[in-house]
Enzyme design. Structure first.
Site, mmCIF file in Angstrom:
data_model
loop_
_atom_site.group_PDB
_atom_site.id
_atom_site.type_symbol
_atom_site.label_atom_id
_atom_site.label_comp_id
_atom_site.label_asym_id
_atom_site.label_seq_id
_atom_site.Cartn_x
_atom_site.Cartn_y
_atom_site.Cartn_z
ATOM 1 N N ALA A 118 0.608 -1.265 -0.117
ATOM 2 C CA ALA A 118 0.087 -0.071 0.048
ATOM 3 C C ALA A 118 0.763 1.137 0.018
ATOM 4 O O ALA A 118 0.241 2.419 0.161
ATOM 5 C CB ALA A 118 -0.988 0.083 1.278
ATOM 6 N N ASN A 184 0.851 -5.607 7.173
ATOM 7 C CA ASN A 184 1.693 -6.192 6.244
ATOM 8 C C ASN A 184 2.977 -5.028 5.971
ATOM 9 O O ASN A 184 3.998 -5.370 5.963
ATOM 10 C CB ASN A 184 1.234 -6.714 5.169
ATOM 11 C CG ASN A 184 0.757 -8.354 5.074
ATOM 12 O OD1 ASN A 184 1.651 -9.118 5.360
ATOM 13 N ND2 ASN A 184 -0.471 -8.273 4.761
ATOM 14 N N HIS A 214 -0.842 6.281 5.697
ATOM 15 C CA HIS A 214 0.540 5.817 5.991
ATOM 16 C C HIS A 214 1.321 7.137 6.240
ATOM 17 O O HIS A 214 1.559 7.726 5.045
ATOM 18 C CB HIS A 214 1.026 4.680 5.143
ATOM 19 C CG HIS A 214 0.017 3.376 5.009
ATOM 20 N ND1 HIS A 214 0.376 2.460 5.836
ATOM 21 C CD2 HIS A 214 -0.845 3.228 4.002
ATOM 22 C CE1 HIS A 214 -0.556 1.347 5.608
ATOM 23 N NE2 HIS A 214 -1.110 1.849 4.508
#
Length: 261
Positions: A118, A184, A214
């Site tokens: 991601a 992950n 993020h």
């Protein structure tokens, strides 16, 4: 290419078809190859054992089935002299597994590939690692509902939050081990930078968030780096991001395109 055609695999197949990438999905690994699957591209074989992988003629195996499948299919991929791309990077909290797969890859002259998942900017973080890096912090913020069905529900009342709440803060190894579906990316950041035990991860539930965010901050001899990404959740799986499938598509296309960025 092989892997269980779940949410990420299905989206990946759609993206490759939409872009017209000159690649072919040779096989999809399933639990029972005798059970018909709808929506598979024409000519795709169904296999239900790692031993069947060699006969597919694939050059790349893509794992998107969960960390329990990483070792099994990785061993089969390298035995068949294929490269291996891993999405369920939380499996690599097990240092012995990572070391084993790297050893097999070297012995066969193949590659163990870690897509950015991601994230973006992982190339910059990995490049910075050529010099000493002092610290890497990664903050993962997702809508409160995206944390349901995970251990977060035992740590905080996800339905009663009034604002962003940090419910877990630890090393990348601990975060990925405890939250394998949601964290992950912690392993990806760690492998690119200063390792699983020195990389610090904060997990945040935000009742007002609409996207998965993020925030990565790194400091070292290279300078300072601040990276922020806000990703749409995968439509069929809010615990993952659309960017995860997009990065897998880019990895595959980079193996066949004349221009690689």
């Amino acid at each position: 290419m092989s892997g269980r055609l779940g949410a990420i695999g299905t989206r990946l197949a759609q993206l490759l078809r939409q872009t017209g990438a000159p690649v072919r999905i040779a096989a999809v690994a399933v639990r029972d190859a005798q059970t018909p699957r709808d929506g598979l591209p024409e000519g795709v074989a169904l296999i239900d054992s790692p031993e069947a992988l060699a006969a597919t003629g694939a050059s790349l195996v893509v794992e998107a089935a969960g960390r329990g499948s990483v070792g099994i299919w990785g061993r089969a991929a390298f035995a068949a002299e294929m490269d291996y791309a891993v999405s369920s990077t939380s499996a690599f909290v097990d240092e012995a597994l990572l070391a084993e797969l790297l050893s097999l890859a070297r012995a066969k002259g193949r590659q163990l590939l870690i897509p950015p998942g991601a994230l973006g900017g992982i190339d910059a973080l990995a490049a910075a690692g050529r010099l000493p890096i002092a610290s890497v912090e990664h903050r993962i913020v997702k809508p409160a509902q995206a944390w349901k069905g995970t251990p977060a529900a035992d740590l905080v009342d996800l339905d009663a939050l009034s604002g962003p709440t940090v419910f877990f803060s630890a090393s990348a190894r601990e975060a990925a081990d405890a939250f394998p579906q949601n964290a992950n990316v912690a392993v990806i950041t760690a492998l690119a930078g200063i390792g699983l035990d020195r990389t610090r991860i904060s997990l945040v539930a935000d009742p007002d968030a609409m996207l998965n965010r993020h925030e990565i901050r790194a400091e070292g001899d290279f300078g300072k780096m601040d990276l922020t990404f806000e990703n749409r959740p995968l439509a069929t799986n809010p615990k993952s991001s659309e960017m995860t499938a997009l990065n897998l598509a880019r990895l595959i296309e980079s193996r066949v395109n004349p221009l690689v960025l």
